[in-house]
Design a protein around this motif. Sequence first.
Motif, PDB file in Angstrom:
ATOM      1  N   GLN A 349     -75.579  50.427  -5.950  1.00 45.24           N
ATOM      2  CA  GLN A 349     -74.747  51.242  -5.064  1.00 45.24           C
ATOM      3  C   GLN A 349     -74.851  50.911  -3.575  1.00 45.24           C
ATOM      4  O   GLN A 349     -73.838  50.936  -2.881  1.00 45.24           O
ATOM      5  CB  GLN A 349     -75.082  52.733  -5.238  1.00 45.24           C
ATOM      6  N   PRO A 350     -76.073  50.656  -3.043  1.00 44.72           N
ATOM      7  CA  PRO A 350     -76.203  50.738  -1.580  1.00 44.72           C
ATOM      8  C   PRO A 350     -75.857  49.473  -0.796  1.00 44.72           C
ATOM      9  O   PRO A 350     -76.176  49.400   0.375  1.00 44.72           O
ATOM     10  CB  PRO A 350     -77.685  51.082  -1.412  1.00 44.72           C
ATOM     11  N   ARG A 351     -75.186  48.471  -1.416  1.00 50.06           N
ATOM     12  CA  ARG A 351     -74.938  47.221  -0.692  1.00 50.06           C
ATOM     13  C   ARG A 351     -74.248  47.470   0.650  1.00 50.06           C
ATOM     14  O   ARG A 351     -74.699  46.996   1.702  1.00 50.06           O
ATOM     15  CB  ARG A 351     -74.095  46.259  -1.532  1.00 50.06           C
ATOM     16  N   ALA A 352     -73.141  48.216   0.622  1.00 48.88           N
ATOM     17  CA  ALA A 352     -72.386  48.441   1.865  1.00 48.88           C
ATOM     18  C   ALA A 352     -73.214  49.226   2.879  1.00 48.88           C
ATOM     19  O   ALA A 352     -73.154  48.971   4.088  1.00 48.88           O
ATOM     20  CB  ALA A 352     -71.084  49.177   1.559  1.00 48.88           C
ATOM     21  N   LEU A 353     -74.020  50.180   2.391  1.00 48.54           N
ATOM     22  CA  LEU A 353     -74.878  50.952   3.294  1.00 48.54           C
ATOM     23  C   LEU A 353     -75.957  50.054   3.899  1.00 48.54           C
ATOM     24  O   LEU A 353     -76.263  50.156   5.093  1.00 48.54           O
ATOM     25  CB  LEU A 353     -75.526  52.117   2.547  1.00 48.54           C
ATOM     26  N   VAL A 354     -76.525  49.169   3.088  1.00 54.66           N
ATOM     27  CA  VAL A 354     -77.540  48.233   3.578  1.00 54.66           C
ATOM     28  C   VAL A 354     -76.958  47.383   4.705  1.00 54.66           C
ATOM     29  O   VAL A 354     -77.585  47.189   5.753  1.00 54.66           O
ATOM     30  CB  VAL A 354     -78.053  47.337   2.421  1.00 54.66           C
ATOM     31  N   GLU A 355     -75.737  46.884   4.505  1.00 55.75           N
ATOM     32  CA  GLU A 355     -75.097  46.066   5.540  1.00 55.75           C
ATOM     33  C   GLU A 355     -74.880  46.882   6.822  1.00 55.75           C
ATOM     34  O   GLU A 355     -75.063  46.376   7.935  1.00 55.75           O
ATOM     35  CB  GLU A 355     -73.766  45.521   5.022  1.00 55.75           C
ATOM     36  N   LYS A 356     -74.507  48.149   6.644  1.00 60.08           N
ATOM     37  CA  LYS A 356     -74.270  49.019   7.807  1.00 60.08           C
ATOM     38  C   LYS A 356     -75.589  49.287   8.548  1.00 60.08           C
ATOM     39  O   LYS A 356     -75.623  49.305   9.793  1.00 60.08           O
ATOM     40  CB  LYS A 356     -73.633  50.336   7.345  1.00 60.08           C
ATOM     41  N   MET A 357     -76.673  49.486   7.812  1.00 61.46           N
ATOM     42  CA  MET A 357     -77.976  49.735   8.451  1.00 61.46           C
ATOM     43  C   MET A 357     -78.471  48.490   9.179  1.00 61.46           C
ATOM     44  O   MET A 357     -79.076  48.583  10.248  1.00 61.46           O
ATOM     45  CB  MET A 357     -78.990  50.206   7.396  1.00 61.46           C
ATOM     46  N   MET A 358     -78.175  47.320   8.615  1.00 58.93           N
ATOM     47  CA  MET A 358     -78.527  46.078   9.299  1.00 58.93           C
ATOM     48  C   MET A 358     -77.737  45.960  10.602  1.00 58.93           C
ATOM     49  O   MET A 358     -78.271  45.569  11.635  1.00 58.93           O
ATOM     50  CB  MET A 358     -78.212  44.881   8.398  1.00 58.93           C
ATOM     51  N   GLU A 359     -76.454  46.329  10.528  1.00 59.13           N
ATOM     52  CA  GLU A 359     -75.578  46.247  11.700  1.00 59.13           C
ATOM     53  C   GLU A 359     -76.084  47.136  12.832  1.00 59.13           C
ATOM     54  O   GLU A 359     -76.017  46.767  14.008  1.00 59.13           O
ATOM     55  CB  GLU A 359     -74.162  46.680  11.285  1.00 59.13           C
ATOM     56  N   TYR A 360     -76.628  48.322  12.486  1.00 61.41           N
ATOM     57  CA  TYR A 360     -77.100  49.271  13.493  1.00 61.41           C
ATOM     58  C   TYR A 360     -78.600  49.139  13.768  1.00 61.41           C
ATOM     59  O   TYR A 360     -79.186  49.979  14.449  1.00 61.41           O
ATOM     60  CB  TYR A 360     -76.767  50.701  13.060  1.00 61.41           C
ATOM     61  N   ASN A 361     -79.212  48.097  13.218  1.00 62.08           N
ATOM     62  CA  ASN A 361     -80.643  47.823  13.441  1.00 62.08           C
ATOM     63  C   ASN A 361     -81.548  48.995  13.072  1.00 62.08           C
ATOM     64  O   ASN A 361     -82.518  49.307  13.770  1.00 62.08           O
ATOM     65  CB  ASN A 361     -80.898  47.427  14.909  1.00 62.08           C
TER      66      ASN A 361
END
Length: 666
Positions: A349-361
């Motif tokens: 499930q969390p792929r898109a969330l992981v990418e978003k968290m990486m984007e926001y450091n």
Amino acid sequence: MEINQPQLAAIRHNTGPMMVLAGPGSGKTLVITRRVQHLIEEHGVNPSNILVITFTKAAAEEMKERFYKLTGQKHPGVSFGTFHSVFFTILKFAYGFNASNIIREEKRYTFMKEIIYKLSLEVEDEKEFSEEVLSEISLVKGERLDLEHYYSVNCADDNFKKIYRAYENKLAESHLIDFDDMLVLCLELLRERPDILSLWQNKFKYILIDEFQDINKIQYDVIRLLAKPLNNLFIVGDDDQAIYRFRGAKPEIMLHFTEDYPDSQRIELTNNYRCAGKIMQCASALIKNNTRRYEKEIKSAVRISGEVAIRSFESMKDQNLSVVGEILKYNRGGMDFSQVAVLFRTNIQPRALVEKMMEYNIPFQMKDRIPNLYEHWIAQDIIAYIRLAAGERERRFFLQVANRPNRYINREAMKDPYIDFLTLRKFYGDKDWMLDRIDKLEYDLNLIKNMNPYGAVTYIRRGVGYEGFMEEYARIRNLKIEELIEVLDELSESARNYETFAAWFLHMEEYKEELKRKAKESRERGGDRVTLATMHSSKGLEYQVVFIIDANEGITPYRKAVLDADMEEERRLFYVAVTRAKEYLHIYSSKERYNKELPLSRFVGEMLLDRDTLSPGTLVEHKTYGRGLIKTNQDGKVTIYFEEKSVYKTMNLDYCIQNRLLTICQ
């Protein structure tokens, strides 16, 4: 922590069987360690006659440390261990086994790889297939099932039998045993050798078991033998947190314990010292919808009321943005990232969330291995099409997709390290129908070349006919097409964010490296990082703030849950997730996922529809009327006072929940 009366009664229990029903955050570790101390110091029990069993090595070590801290290491003779460590000790003395006889996890996968190759099995994802089949082998052994009458869910029955026998032969040839063999061999030994059984019965006169709801049949059979004739069996667990049926756990063993031991005593630990009042109200409203359970009422002993925010978003993207924004807000308010967890039903499930968290450091750690979408064989197929469209001509790309969908292109036509269409046409020069197929493939690749990533994925799916291939693939292998299509949907969603193939491929590489780095960080202890975890792996943990994402039907409860027993387990899993939160609980859902409408999870409705949850004073939000305050009439009907409209309105809660009109807000 002050010891309450039920805890004290459990601690002071002397002899005979006892069941302690310990709700979440009720202090069960305290009860077990204090009881061991009480047996030794008040009843004169020899420490070496006490056995404490739990399910993981980490939990056993923690229990031992807590006990030694409590007693100042005055009683070093007490045995703390897992089922496997205890059973292996018994086998070690009987058969002379040592650690080198236990197969390592990587060796099991090596065996499976060799077996797959030897049997010439066609599998797309070797690691995933091996994991699933090894899990089935474990189930067959643990349940002592007849292989001849077992029907595999992951491959053809004949193939499963061949794999099972080949795996067992490899273990025997290598003089190795796996964890399931430990249980089977131990049970057989104790049943066949009364003298050895008697020796261990005299050794372990008092047996305490933690997390008893997770026990399986073979573990229970061994424990019952060891506990005789004294039956000083002290079990601690929570039937409402039994979430491992897929691993062979049998929650019904705990439910029938009093039938197996009619003279057993039962104590309920109903004070929750973890969850704030509103969180516990939601959890209680949810779990009482299960019918196969011990009736009990868990109450919060925490003085704060806490906050529960249930929100439904237009899209998954909006949901993930809100999670990131809320986490940053908590952190700016002084809360450590390590006090925050994001929980989800499955690790895909969390792929898109992981990418978003990486984007926001936002720093985070993963309790589970999050599979890399771009390494999935379906993603690799799509990437191969795009690379061919971009002009790459490596044989591996042609081999990967030439017959997906089936164009009947023979491998013999693709022998060279690099393949060109002229060579293919020469091979099929006298077959016009094959030339048409090759022309169509070249035409498709020329079209894809000039598209953006999202357009290319969409065209490959529908214009090239890849979805038709997926349907045929799922039918032949008896798989659910929805699960395969979801991989394509997620790939399409990822592709939307990039204008060029180069930018998308660069993102894939960066994502892969970041996942590796996060996996390494997660193995290191400490650090101020948000925890990302599946509901299963969150069990036993607690956080100030918990986000439960994707609270939608088909995700939680999971779409595979069709039987009543499956649905009750899904509800217990959601209950476990909810009760990880100490002060703030966010339950988020989205109204659509990959352009498909998704209903709100029934579990959210069950929490909202409870009169305890919707108590007077609860703030709710209605789509049309805005924020409102819950009131109740004398006849029990729910009435809401809306601030903006300054009116009372009687609401039909079923209608509100079904249509996502009403949410709790704080």
